[in-house]
Design a protein around this motif. Structure first.
Motif, PDB file in Angstrom:
ATOM      1  N   ARG A  91       0.836  -1.207   0.000  1.00 41.95           N
ATOM      2  CA  ARG A  91       0.000   0.000   0.000  1.00 41.95           C
ATOM      3  C   ARG A  91       0.867   1.252   0.000  1.00 41.95           C
ATOM      4  NH1 ARG A  91      -3.019  -2.747   4.103  1.00 41.95           N
ATOM      5  NH2 ARG A  91      -4.854  -3.701   3.157  1.00 41.95           N
ATOM      6  N   SER A  92       1.895   1.245   0.844  1.00 37.98           N
ATOM      7  CA  SER A  92       2.726   2.451   0.942  1.00 37.98           C
ATOM      8  C   SER A  92       3.542   2.649  -0.328  1.00 37.98           C
ATOM      9  CB  SER A  92       3.629   2.402   2.180  1.00 37.98           C
ATOM     10  OG  SER A  92       4.750   1.602   1.938  1.00 37.98           O
ATOM     11  N   LYS A  95       1.199   4.056  -2.904  1.00 37.28           N
ATOM     12  CA  LYS A  95       0.957   5.494  -2.726  1.00 37.28           C
ATOM     13  C   LYS A  95       2.097   6.293  -3.330  1.00 37.28           C
ATOM     14  CE  LYS A  95      -2.288   5.813   1.071  1.00 37.28           C
ATOM     15  NZ  LYS A  95      -2.125   4.555   1.871  1.00 37.28           N
ATOM     16  N   GLN A  98       2.059   5.762  -7.049  1.00 32.95           N
ATOM     17  CA  GLN A  98       0.877   6.371  -7.650  1.00 32.95           C
ATOM     18  C   GLN A  98       1.165   7.815  -8.034  1.00 32.95           C
ATOM     19  OE1 GLN A  98      -2.450   5.148  -5.429  1.00 32.95           O
ATOM     20  NE2 GLN A  98      -3.569   4.856  -7.320  1.00 32.95           N
ATOM     21  N   ASN A  99       1.897   8.486  -7.157  1.00 31.10           N
ATOM     22  CA  ASN A  99       2.223   9.874  -7.448  1.00 31.10           C
ATOM     23  C   ASN A  99       3.087   9.952  -8.700  1.00 31.10           C
ATOM     24  OD1 ASN A  99       0.900  10.173  -5.044  1.00 31.10           O
ATOM     25  ND2 ASN A  99       2.776  10.339  -3.838  1.00 31.10           N
TER      26      ASN A  99
END
Length: 170
Positions: A91-92, A95, A98-99
């Motif tokens: 998840r981290s 994130k 994703q950016n």
């Protein structure tokens, strides 16, 4: 598959992670390729069978020494903890990625296996319908160097499909 001018088909990527920083770097490649080819990513983590590995290392059978039941209980608890930490780690990473890229990772698409990393990764490749493996080249820490040696090299040697190995940029 063959023939001139045929483009390789990449529909399904197996991303093997040992949760190291190198594996994190490899994930950005997996995600980027998945987007380019519109492919799915399956995330694989192999929990080294420490008892097996240490027994090999020390040259005697730890299981008979400790009692298999105790070790089994330890394994089950450890396993669910690992699943959670993998999901959190991914998840981290997602994130962060994703950016940069946008992360189309399915967090339910996580496979956890127990045993020798090279063997388990190759078994997973053979059982699944994957087109490409993406993984980091090495783990971290002394224990990994001793136990894992070079998982990436073993996978590259034995894999029936292409393997993309990613180093940490120095």
């Amino acid at each position: 598959m063959g023939g001139k001018g045929m483009k390789p088909r990449v529909k399904s990527i197996l991303y093997a992670t040992d949760l190291s920083d190198t594996a994190r770097e490899a994930l950005t490649w997996a995600v980027s390729l998945a987007e380019k080819y519109d492919a799915t990513i399956t995330i694989l983590h192999v929990m080294p069978d420490l008892i097996e590995e240490m027994s090999v290392l020390m040259g005697y059978d730890l299981e008979s020494h400790f009692g298999a039941e105790d070790l089994q209980a330890f394994g089950e608890e450890g396993r669910s903890a690992v699943v959670e930490s993998i999901k959190n780690r991914i998840r981290s990473v997602c994130k962060d990625v994703q950016n940069e890229a946008g992360c189309s990772l399915d967090l339910e698409n996580i496979v956890i296996r127990n045993g020798h990393p090279v063997r388990e990764i190759i078994d997973t490749i053979q059982e699944g319908d994957f087109d490409l493996v993406v993984m980091g080249t090495h783990g971290h820490g002394l224990l990994d160097k001793i136990l894992v040696g070079s998982v990436a090299r073993g996978v590259v040697e034995k894999s029936p499909i292409p393997v993309l190995t990613v180093r940490l940029p120095s």
